[in-house]
Design an enzyme around this catalytic site. Structure first.
Site, PDB file in Angstrom:
ATOM      1  N   GLU A   1      43.059  32.977  31.602  1.00  0.00           N
ATOM      2  CA  GLU A   1      42.349  32.230  32.639  1.00  0.00           C
ATOM      3  C   GLU A   1      40.876  32.257  32.248  1.00  0.00           C
ATOM      4  O   GLU A   1      40.154  33.204  32.549  1.00  0.00           O
ATOM      5  CB  GLU A   1      42.552  32.878  34.009  1.00  0.00           C
TER       6      GLU A   1
ATOM      7  N   ASP B   1      43.561  37.500  33.770  1.00  0.00           N
ATOM      8  CA  ASP B   1      42.597  37.087  34.787  1.00  0.00           C
ATOM      9  C   ASP B   1      41.168  37.166  34.238  1.00  0.00           C
ATOM     10  O   ASP B   1      40.817  38.123  33.548  1.00  0.00           O
ATOM     11  CB  ASP B   1      42.759  38.039  35.985  1.00  0.00           C
TER      12      ASP B   1
HETATM   13  C1  NOJ Z   1      40.891  34.561  39.250  1.00  0.00           C
HETATM   14  C2  NOJ Z   1      42.029  34.648  40.205  1.00  0.00           C
HETATM   15  O1  NOJ Z   1      42.889  33.562  39.981  1.00  0.00           O
HETATM   16  C3  NOJ Z   1      41.421  34.638  41.582  1.00  0.00           C
HETATM   17  O2  NOJ Z   1      42.375  34.477  42.581  1.00  0.00           O
HETATM   18  C4  NOJ Z   1      40.626  35.900  41.757  1.00  0.00           C
HETATM   19  O3  NOJ Z   1      39.959  35.864  43.001  1.00  0.00           O
HETATM   20  C5  NOJ Z   1      39.586  36.052  40.663  1.00  0.00           C
HETATM   21  N1  NOJ Z   1      40.103  35.740  39.353  1.00  0.00           N
HETATM   22  C6  NOJ Z   1      39.062  37.459  40.606  1.00  0.00           C
HETATM   23  O4  NOJ Z   1      40.048  38.317  40.114  1.00  0.00           O
END
Ligand code: NOJ
Length: 538
Positions: free
Chosen positions: A265, A203
Site C-alpha cells: 500500500e 500497510d
Molecule cells: C492504511 C490503512 O488502509 C488505513 O485504514 C489506516 O488507517 C492507515 N494505513 C494507517 O495504518
C-alpha cells in the site's frame, strides 16, 4: 489461472473482518464468521482473500493499531480460529493474504509501553522516534509534520519528550533504522508464513523509513504526489531506504515453498516511482491508487490505464487495479458525482448526496472495465452486490480517528465500513445472529442483500460472477491491450475480447461479434448506452 505465480492475474477479495460476518453476535465481525461465509467467495470465483487486521489492538484505528503482531484479538477469535479459516480456504482453493502493519505499532504494544517507562535516552525509546521539543521549554513539537488524520504528527509524553505518529496519537511510528525493528518484522513474517498464509498486504509501505534527521517540511504533506509534478520527495514518504526492507522480506518469502507474495500500500506517484516497489527483488504487487482516483472520463481512464501499464513494464511487474477499499468512498457512490467532485473526506448528513442510480450504473461499467485489464484486480467486500456508501451515518456514531483528529471537519471512512448485508428481511441483514452491528446499517439495504441477488439475471452479484468467470475463461488477466480510438470511449482488444466503455452522453454502435457481457441493458437498437461497458468476442 496458472498455478505458477497465482498472483499475476488473481482477483483478490478484501475482507474487512469487523464488517463481514459476525458469528458470536457482539456486533463486530469475526474469523468464524468469515469461515462460515467462504462459499460466497467460491461462488464469486475469486482466487484469494485479503484480511484486514484482526490482531490484538485497542481498535483506535480499526485494528491498524497493532498491539501484538502474533496473535488474534479475542474480539475476532483465536489463533485456532485463524488456522481453521486458512484450512477452510485451502479446501476451497482460496489463497489467504494477511495485513502487515509495520510503519507503526499501537501505543499498547509492549515496546511502546517499555519506551514510556524507560524514559529519555533509553534504548527502548530508540525503537520509535522520540525527540525533545522546540521552544523555551520544549513545549513545541520537534517539527511541523502533520498527521495524515489531521493535527500535528507529534504527541508529548509526561516527561516532556515528543513522539512521532504519522497517523493517530495511538499509532507511534517505529524507527526502521534499528536492526532490532527489522528483525522483529522478519520474525512476524515467518510466524504467519509458517501458519500457511500466501502473502501480505503491507500497510503504509512508503512510510517506514524517514529522511535522516527528520527535516522540516512545510509544503503540503499529501502522501501521494501529482503525476509529473516537479517535487522534492517529502521526508516522511517514499524514501529510498524502504526498498532495502522489501528486498530483505522478499528473501524471506522466497525461502518458503509455494508462491508467497507481497502487495504494497504505497501512495506514490508518478507510476515510475511506484514501479520501484515492484522491482524483481522487492514486492510482487503495489496497489494502483492512481487508477482508483482517475476521474470518470474516457481520457482520464485511458491515461490512467496506459500510464499504469507503462510504469511497471520496465521492471517486468504486473499492474494491479482497484476501485474500492476500506479507506475510500465506495465506487458505487463516488461515481454518482460529477467528474472532479472530491469525496476524499467522506460523505455525511448535509453533504450533497450522490446520484445513486448513476453511481451504480457507472460502478458496474467501471468494474467490468477493471476486470478486463491485465494484471491482478482487488475487490472490496460488498461491491459485488453494488453496495453504496452509507452517506447518512449520524456523526455521533462515527469511529474513524480522522473525524476526531480533524476536529469534526473531515467525516472520514466509516461510511464504507458498515457491516454488509447478506439476507433480506432479517436482523442486521444476516450480518450478525441477533441484529447487532458496530455501525448502524441503513434501513433500505434489503435490496443489496446477496441472497436477494443470487441467480437473478441482471443483478450486480450475477454480473460480478459472470465477469470473473469470463475474465478467467478468456485469459484477460494475462493479456495485452490493443487500443482503438473513439470519442468518449475507452476501447481496446485484450486477446479475443473487445472491451468498450461509453463515457459519452449518447449510445454508440457496438462492433460486430458475439456480445459476451454488458454492464447494463443495451439500447433497443443494440447500441451501447452511456456509462456502460460491453465485452464483445473480437
Ligand atoms: C492504511 C490503512 O488502509 C488505513 O485504514 C489506516 O488507517 C492507515 N494505513 C494507517 O495504518
Amino acid at each position: 489461472m496458472s498455478q505458477l505465480e497465482w498472483w499475476r492475474d488473481a482477483v483478490i477479495y478484501q475482507v474487512y473482518p469487523r464488517s463481514f460476518a459476525d458469528a458470536d453476535g457482539n456486533g463486530l465481525g469475526d474469523l468464524r464468521g468469515i469461515t462460515s461465509r467462504l462459499d460466497h467467495l467460491v461462488e464469486l470465483g475469486v482466487d484469494a482473500l485479503w484480511l484486514s487486521p484482526f490482531y490484538p489492538s485497542p481498535q483506535h484505528d480499526a485494528g491498524y493499531d497493532v498491539a501484538d503482531y502474533r496473535d488474534v484479538d479475542p474480539r475476532f477469535g483465536t489463533l485456532a480460529d485463524f488456522d481453521d479459516l486458512v484450512a477452510a480456504a485451502k479446501d476451497r482453493d482460496l489463497r489467504v493474504v494477511v495485513d502487515l502493519v509495520p510503519n507503526h505499532t499501537s501505543w499498547d504494544h509492549e515496546w511502546f509501553q517499555e519506551a514510556l517507562a524507560a524514559g529519555p535516552g533509553s534504548a527502548a525509546r530508540e525503537r520509535y522516534h522520540f525527540r525533545k521539543g522546540l521552544g523555551v521549554d520544549g513545549e513545541l513539537p520537534p517539527n511541523s509534520w502533520q498527521s495524515v488524520f489531521g493535527g500535528p504528527a507529534w504527541t508529548r509524553v509526561p516527561d516532556g519528550e515528543w513522539y512521532l505518529h504519522l497517523f493517530d496519537t495511538s499509532q507511534p511510528d517505529l524507527n526502521w533504522d534499528l536492526p532490532e525493528v527489522r528483525k522483529m518484522f522478519e520474525d512476524v513474517l515467518r510466524f504467519w508464513l509458517d501458519r500457511g498464509v500466501d502473502g501480505f498486504r503491507v500497510d503504509v509501505a512508503h512510510g517506514l523509513v524517514k529522511e535522516s534527521g527528520l527535516p522540516e517540511w512545510t509544503e503540503a504533506q499529501v502522501p501521494i504526489t501529482s503525476p509529473g509534478a516537479e517535487h522534492r520527495i517529502p521526508p516522511m514518504w517514499d524514501q529510498d531506504g524502504v526498498h532495502d526492507v522489501y528486498r530483505q522480506w522478499r528473501q524471506v518469502l522466497d525461502s518458503y515453498d509455494g508462491d508467497r507474495m507481497m502487495v504494497g500500500e504505497a501512495w506514490v506517484a508518478p507510476a515510475e516511482r511506484l514501479a520501484r516497489y515492484v522491482r524483481p527483488d522487492e514486492m510482487h504487487q503495489a496497489f494502483n491508487f492512481n487508477y482508483l482516483m482517475a476521474p470518470w472520463t474516457a481520457q482520464d481512464q485511458r491515461i490512467a490505464i496506459e500510464t499504469s501499464l507503462a510504469g511497471v513494464e520496465p521492471v517486468g511487474a504486473i499492474c494491479t487495479w482497484v476501485l474500492s477499499n476500506h479507506d475510500v468512498v465506495r465506487h458505487a457512490s463516488r461515481l454518482g458525482f460529477p467528474p472532479g467532485y472530491s469525496t476524499q473526506g467522506g460523505i455525511g448528513i448535509g453533504d450533497p448526496p450522490p446520484d445513486e442510480a448513476l453511481g451504480l450504473r457507472r460502478a458496474r461499467a467501471a468494474t467490468m472495465l477493471m476486470l478486463s485489464l491485465p494484471g491482478s484486480a482487488y475487490l472490496y467486500q460488498g461491491e459485488e452486490v453494488g453496495l453504496p456508501e452509507h452517506t447518512t451515518l449520524p456523526d455521533e456514531v462515527r469511529q474513524d480517528p480522522t473525524w476526531f483528529r480533524s476536529k469534526h471537519e473531515v467525516r472520514g471512512r466509516d461510511g464504507c465500513r458498515v457491516p454488509i448485508p447478506w439476507e433480506p428481511g432479517v436482523a442486521a441483514y444476516g450480518f450478525s445472529p441477533n441484529g447487532q452491528s458496530w455501525l448502524p446499517q441503513p434501513g433500505d439495504w434489503d435490496r443489496f442483500a446477496a441472497d436477494r441477488q443470487r441467480g437473478v439475471p441482471g443483478s450486480t452479484l450475477t454480473l460480478y460472477i459472470e465477469a470473473i468467470r469470463l475474465r478467467r475463461k478468456h485469459g484477460l488477466g494475462g493479456g495485452t491491450l490493443t487500443w482503438f480510438d473513439g470519442d468518449d470511449l475507452v476501447d481496446f482488444r485484450n486477446g479475443g475480447v473487445r472491451v468498450i466503455t461509453n463515457f459519452g452522453a449518447v449510445p454508440v454502435p457496438l462492433p460486430p461479434g458475439e456480445v459476451l457481457l454488458v454492464s447494463g441493458d443495451l439500447a433497443a437498437d443494440g447500441s451501447l448506452p452511456p456509462d456502460t461497458t460491453a465485452w464483445v468476442r473480437a
